[in-house]
Design an enzyme around this catalytic site. Sequence first.
Site, short mmCIF file in Angstrom:
data_model
loop_
_atom_site.label_atom_id
_atom_site.label_comp_id
_atom_site.label_asym_id
_atom_site.label_seq_id
_atom_site.Cartn_x
_atom_site.Cartn_y
_atom_site.Cartn_z
N ASP A 1 33.53 44.00 44.76
CA ASP A 1 32.78 43.40 43.66
C ASP A 1 32.33 41.98 43.98
O ASP A 1 33.11 41.15 44.45
CB ASP A 1 33.64 43.38 42.39
CG ASP A 1 33.91 44.78 41.86
OD1 ASP A 1 32.97 45.59 41.80
OD2 ASP A 1 35.07 45.07 41.51
N ASP B 1 35.93 42.70 50.52
CA ASP B 1 36.06 42.92 49.09
C ASP B 1 34.82 43.67 48.62
O ASP B 1 33.80 43.70 49.32
CB ASP B 1 36.18 41.55 48.40
CG ASP B 1 36.21 41.65 46.89
OD1 ASP B 1 36.94 42.52 46.37
OD2 ASP B 1 35.51 40.86 46.23
#
Length: 306
Positions: free
Chosen positions: A92, A90
Amino acid sequence: MDNVLTLISKPAAGVLNVNVVEEVRASLTRAGAIVSPPNWLSPDEAVDLAFDALASQDAETITRQALDGQPLDVIAQSTLRRKKKLIIADMDSTIVEGETLDDLAEFAGIKDQIAALTARAMNGEMGFTEALKTRVALLEGLHESCLADTMTHVRLHPGALALIYTMRANGAFTALISGGFSYFTDRIRKQVGFHMSLGNKLEIIDERLSGQVLAPVVDKNTKLEMLIDMAAQHGLGMTDTFAIGDGANDVPMLKAAGMGVAYHGHPVARENARARLDYADLTGALFIQGYRRDEFCESPLSHKEY
């Protein structure tokens, strides 16, 4: 031995030492485990304890009880195919610090409003797609130059470069797949050295955000599908895959991967992931795989652009 327990400390925290390790060994031995002498992956930072005759989950539980709240990450697993050949990360709050959408919203003067929706989505209190479209709609009319301005403030989490450089150097395929925006994932891919990236696309009309996200939306199902598809494309079983993320949108891929790690995660991610890193930086993902500190790559394999 068939299993290994890894203790990982935040760099330079001064928490992990011989006495702590021996107390853990003693606790595991009292529970019936056969435990090898410690194998230090990095002095005072990460150590392996190979063991048999005890289930991994029980070893983790016993170790956490022995540590009594000390800030150390604990991961027990099989030694089989420990070093992974595919990683999906991922973006963020995992590869980069903070949430890029929240930072973008600051230019519209509504960061707090957007951040509240982001938190609900990451905690699983609100559907991701609904939250994404609601937040983007609030940015309607924002000039596209704000994307570049936001990017100048994006900072990598410590260890991001070492994680991807090292896995690439050891033959792994690396992918950045985010529910955030392709404007940022494209740039972070180049900066960090991922093989590929995928993110949501903002619609821009006459140099301004329209308030719409272009279909298809990259969500939790996309991440899971990409994990499965990329493993198949590279001839890998799920045992050979690694996934890392922090929120509800990451849960399906964290559960499906051979090693799924919640990185400083929200409760929903921590409760569903196979392992978690609550204290270590991203180099902890390398220690989980058995890499020693002196095996880390601190620079890309070549100077060419990925």
